[in-house]
Motif scaffolding. Structure first.
Motif, short mmCIF file in Angstrom:
data_model
loop_
_atom_site.label_atom_id
_atom_site.label_comp_id
_atom_site.label_asym_id
_atom_site.label_seq_id
_atom_site.Cartn_x
_atom_site.Cartn_y
_atom_site.Cartn_z
N LEU A 1 0.84 -1.21 0.00
CA LEU A 1 0.00 0.00 0.00
C LEU A 1 0.87 1.25 0.00
O LEU A 1 0.60 2.22 -0.73
N LEU A 2 1.92 1.24 0.83
CA LEU A 2 2.78 2.41 0.93
C LEU A 2 3.57 2.63 -0.36
O LEU A 2 3.75 3.77 -0.81
N ARG A 3 4.04 1.54 -0.97
CA ARG A 3 4.76 1.69 -2.24
C ARG A 3 3.81 2.16 -3.35
O ARG A 3 4.23 2.85 -4.28
N SER A 4 2.55 1.81 -3.22
CA SER A 4 1.57 2.24 -4.22
C SER A 4 1.36 3.75 -4.20
O SER A 4 0.99 4.34 -5.21
N ILE A 5 1.60 4.38 -3.04
CA ILE A 5 1.49 5.84 -2.99
C ILE A 5 2.88 6.49 -3.11
O ILE A 5 3.05 7.69 -2.86
N GLY A 6 3.88 5.65 -3.48
CA GLY A 6 5.20 6.19 -3.79
C GLY A 6 6.20 6.19 -2.66
O GLY A 6 7.33 6.65 -2.83
N MET A 7 5.83 5.69 -1.47
CA MET A 7 6.73 5.73 -0.32
C MET A 7 7.49 4.41 -0.16
O MET A 7 6.96 3.35 -0.51
N GLU A 8 8.70 4.49 0.39
CA GLU A 8 9.50 3.29 0.63
C GLU A 8 9.39 2.89 2.10
O GLU A 8 9.95 3.55 2.98
N SER B 1 -13.09 1.19 10.81
CA SER B 1 -13.64 0.69 9.55
C SER B 1 -12.69 0.97 8.39
O SER B 1 -12.40 0.09 7.58
N GLY B 2 -12.18 2.21 8.31
CA GLY B 2 -11.29 2.58 7.21
C GLY B 2 -10.02 1.76 7.19
O GLY B 2 -9.59 1.27 6.13
N LEU B 3 -9.38 1.61 8.35
CA LEU B 3 -8.12 0.86 8.41
C LEU B 3 -8.33 -0.63 8.17
O LEU B 3 -7.50 -1.29 7.53
N VAL B 4 -9.43 -1.18 8.67
CA VAL B 4 -9.73 -2.60 8.43
C VAL B 4 -9.92 -2.84 6.94
O VAL B 4 -9.39 -3.82 6.38
N LYS B 5 -10.66 -1.96 6.27
CA LYS B 5 -10.90 -2.13 4.83
C LYS B 5 -9.61 -2.02 4.03
O LYS B 5 -9.41 -2.74 3.05
N LEU B 6 -8.72 -1.12 4.44
CA LEU B 6 -7.45 -0.95 3.73
C LEU B 6 -6.54 -2.15 3.89
O LEU B 6 -5.97 -2.66 2.92
N ARG C 1 5.41 3.14 13.38
CA ARG C 1 4.51 4.25 13.71
C ARG C 1 4.28 5.14 12.48
O ARG C 1 3.16 5.53 12.18
N GLU C 2 5.34 5.45 11.75
CA GLU C 2 5.23 6.31 10.57
C GLU C 2 4.40 5.64 9.47
O GLU C 2 3.64 6.30 8.75
N LYS C 3 4.53 4.32 9.36
CA LYS C 3 3.73 3.59 8.37
C LYS C 3 2.24 3.77 8.66
O LYS C 3 1.43 4.04 7.76
N TRP C 4 1.87 3.61 9.94
CA TRP C 4 0.46 3.73 10.30
C TRP C 4 -0.06 5.15 10.05
O TRP C 4 -1.20 5.34 9.61
N LEU C 5 0.75 6.14 10.31
CA LEU C 5 0.32 7.53 10.10
C LEU C 5 0.08 7.80 8.62
O LEU C 5 -0.88 8.49 8.26
N LEU C 6 0.94 7.25 7.76
CA LEU C 6 0.73 7.44 6.32
C LEU C 6 -0.51 6.69 5.83
O LEU C 6 -1.22 7.17 4.95
N LEU C 7 -0.78 5.53 6.42
CA LEU C 7 -1.99 4.79 6.06
C LEU C 7 -3.25 5.57 6.45
O LEU C 7 -4.26 5.53 5.75
N LEU C 8 -3.18 6.29 7.58
CA LEU C 8 -4.33 7.07 8.02
C LEU C 8 -4.72 8.14 7.00
O LEU C 8 -5.90 8.51 6.91
N ARG C 9 -3.75 8.63 6.25
CA ARG C 9 -4.06 9.62 5.20
C ARG C 9 -5.01 9.04 4.15
O ARG C 9 -5.68 9.79 3.43
N LEU C 10 -5.03 7.72 4.02
CA LEU C 10 -5.87 7.08 3.01
C LEU C 10 -7.30 6.84 3.48
O LEU C 10 -8.18 6.58 2.66
#
Length: 679
Positions: free
Chosen positions: A190-197, A420-425, A204-213
């Motif tokens: 998911l993170l690589r799909s939005i361009g992040m490595e 709900s949002g994080l579970v779906k992602l 912690r940073e991974k979860w914060l970036l996922l929250l943006r989605l």
């Protein structure tokens, strides 16, 4: 085979044709002002190999297509001239289709080419309905045939139209493909799909970036992210999803955002999945009722215009910059300070925010934060997360947990939406265990509690219930969730303090209620009191002198061991929350001097409330409920309280009163004895 190679192979096996190497996107994007989803559609078509020769030929092909067919606004007339001379030409442009009800025909509008009212077959809007709602990027074969006899008709005809953005995604295929990956692998994809490595990010940073989605997968989700510059706050809403729009500049109108009564057309909230506001500090409505309508919409997903009530599902995102240290901001104002005053001080507006993402925890992006590995083609990614909006997982937590009693209805809705949002992602196939769900619940509670903590600062006692928790359905264990930046819960340490160390809670110079610490030293001398930390504040200085004068007159009533003639006392006063020094220092100063003089510490985790006059008269506590809330947030477990305030306890929520061992005192001497634990 390395882990990366293995993951790449899994992606090829399960999502062939839907993945792309993100460094190729970056390579071409830097030299071409083309939307990412247009680029990746072409790259996914021509660069689907690991063979460098094939990739190079593919890149060359993509560049030629963009050079030849992508319409740039400043070259629109040149393109039309080529079309006229050749009689046919293919272009890549954003196409919007409108129904002309006067002629009962569909007409296309080309964004960059700058032409409109071009006839188009009804099969296209019927097949790709997104052409009717905001438009999509397409490859269009145009023909040019000027008719001398019918000069009113357009010479430009649309021979064929192919959407570059995906018109449909098979969600069952996605759910089936997800089974092949672990949670960690899927998050990395998911993170690589939005361009992040992801290898450059902490968990912690991974979860914060996922929250943006989450606003892209959850309907009517309201997210706020404030933080430093260069952390990519608006990147997702501008570049990654063709289903979201970034409103730059801040100024907008009700007609543009919600509903145009003159044209009877729905605004941005009806056309997009997510409306993001860049630079919240500049948000301005030209209409006086703009913020009220926004509040209605954020609460219910509907709004009233004229005689009608309209509904929409767009999420609202507010991003902006925090220009100072978060610790300073917490002490001097609130984390909503960057908002314009009509929003940042409106508790009804802020209470509608479901998630406050701490942007200051996201790293400033460097080149190595951007991935060179495989991720989903942006448009496929955008379409499957759009498809996930149709499902709800807000009851996911009920299987294993229930939420604590401090969450009100709005808090509960917020937490459930984030879950709900994080579970779906992360688990689109619905397969997750108790520990995985607990991880998500803790994040959801923290993001909503951050909103509530700031509401408590701004709105006071109405928002006192910030101690969010969740309860395990099997063990009935209740677990509490805090926010990392809220360090005030440890301001009053557990256990016994040193003699002369005192904590008091009262209102400071700014009018806000806060915590103050007194640290006292005793030296041989001739009866002098030195007060540091209160500057030139005359009222505060008089208050400390009142205490010393009272002690001189009444020390024998407390203890023969206290000397006001052969000892000097030095007290350091600290305003722990930056609200301005209090002038209610007589009682705390008296207790501090007695504590150091008798080498006897106060009771553990004690907060001292109330004050005395020069004659020893006890004054009751103003705004008792809010004061006790600050005591709780500061870590107090015992509260020394004047008996005159006992009658005000009825105004304090019982849950709050129950958090303390309340110790009442009648007069100044009684306060000293009880604070020091003297029977």
């Amino acid at each position: 085979m390395t882990d990366r190679e293995e993951l790449k192979q899994k992606l090829r096996d399960n999502f062939a044709g839907k993945i792309v190497r993100k460094d190729l996107t970056k390579k071409i994007k830097e030299g071409a002002n083309v939307p990412v989803y247009v680029l990746e559609f072409l790259l996914g078509k021509y660069c689907v190999s690991d063979d460098e020769d094939i990739i190079e030929r593919g890149i060359s092909k993509v560049k030629k297509i963009l050079e030849k067919n992508f319409v740039r606004s400043d070259e629109a007339q040149k393109t039309l001239s080529i079309l006229r001379s050749k009689g046919f030409y293919s272009v890549i442009d954003k196409i919007t289709i409108n129904l002309n009800i006067k002629t009962d025909t569909y007409e296309a509008e080309f964004s960059n080419l700058g032409i409109k009212n071009i006839p188009i077959s009804a099969e296209y809007p019927e097949k790709y309905d997104r052409l009717l709602s905001g438009g999509i990027w397409c490859m269009v074969q145009l023909e040019y045939d000027y008719n001398e006899e019918d000069k009113k008709s357009s010479p430009i005809k649309i021979a064929k139209l192919n959407p570059i953005q995906m018109p449909h995604v098979d969600i069952n295929e996605l759910k089936e493909g997800r089974k092949a990956f672990t949670k960690e692998e899927w998050i990395d994809i998911l993170l690589r799909s939005i361009g992040m490595e992801p290898d450059e990010l902490t968990e912690r940073e991974k979860w914060l970036l996922l929250l943006r989605l989450v606003p892209l997968v959850e309907n009517n989700y309201n997210l706020c992210e404030l933080g430093p510059r260069s952390t990519g706050k608006s990147h997702i809403y501008k570049e990654i999803s063709p289903n979201s729009i970034l409103v730059s500049g801040g100024q907008t109108t009700v007609a543009n955002l919600f509903y145009n009564m003159g044209k009877r057309t729905i605004g941005l909230v009806g056309l997009w999945d997510c409306v993001a506001f860049d630079e919240v500090a500049g948000i301005r409505f030209k209409d006086k009722d703009g913020i009220q309508i926004m509040k209605d919409y954020m609460a219910s997903g509907s709004f009233a215009r004229g005689k009608e009530e309209k509904s929409a599902s767009a999420s609202m995102v507010f991003v902006g910059n925090i220009n100072q240290d978060v610790d300073i901001l917490l002490q001097t104002s609130s984390l909503f300070d960057p908002f314009p005053p009509e929003m940042g001080m409106d508790t009804a507006f802020l209470d509608r925010i479901h998630c406050y993402l701490p942007g200051w925890e996201v790293p400033k992006f460097r080149p190595d934060h951007f991935t060179d590995d495989y991720g989903f083609i942006t448009d496929y990614f955008a379409e499957f997360i759009r498809e996930l909006r149709k499902t709800q997982e807000s009851d996911a937590l009920d299987k294993y947990f229930k939420l604590g009693k401090n969450l009100n209805q709005r808090d509960t809705i917020s937490v459930r939406k984030t879950v709900s949002g994080l579970v779906k992602l992360i688990y689109p196939n619905g397969k997750y265990d108790k520990e995985e769900l607990e991880e998500i619940i803790r994040i959801a509670l923290e993001m909503r509690r951050r909103v509530k903590e700031q509401l408590k600062k701004i709105g006071g006692m109405e928002f006192y219930d910030v101690n969010f928790s969740y309860i395990d359905n099997d063990t009935f264990e209740e677990k509490y969730v805090s926010v990392p930046e809220q360090g005030s819960s440890t301001l009053i340490p557990e256990g016994i303090c040193n003699p002369g160390h005192i904590y008091t809670v009262s209102s400071g110079k700014s009018g806000m209620i806060g915590l103050f610490r007194l640290e006292t030293q005793i030296l041989p001398g001739n009866g002098k009191l030195t007060c540091n930390g209160i500057g030139n504040d005359r009222e505060a200085r008089e208050s400390t002198q009142n205490a010393f004068n009272y002690l001189k007159a009444n020390s024998n009533r407390i203890s023969q061991s206290i000397s006001t003639t052969t000892k000097d006392y030095i007290i350091q006063y600290q305003d722990l929350q930056g609200i301005g020094m209090t002038n209610k220092l007589s009682l705390p100063t008296l207790i501090a001097i007695c504590s150091i003089a008798l080498t006897r510490p106060t009771l553990s985790s004690l907060a001292i409330l109330g004050d005395i006059s020069v004659s020893g008269t006890v004054s009751k506590v103003d705004n008792l409920a809010n004061t006790l809330q600050v005591c709780l947030d500061s870590g107090a477990k015992r509260v020394l309280l004047p008996i005159t305030s006992a009658g005000d306890l009825g105004s304090v929520p019982p849950e709050l009163v129950g958090c303390f061992n309340l110790i009442f005192f009648n007069d100044a001497e009684d306060a000293v004895f009880k604070a020091l634990g003297v029977e």
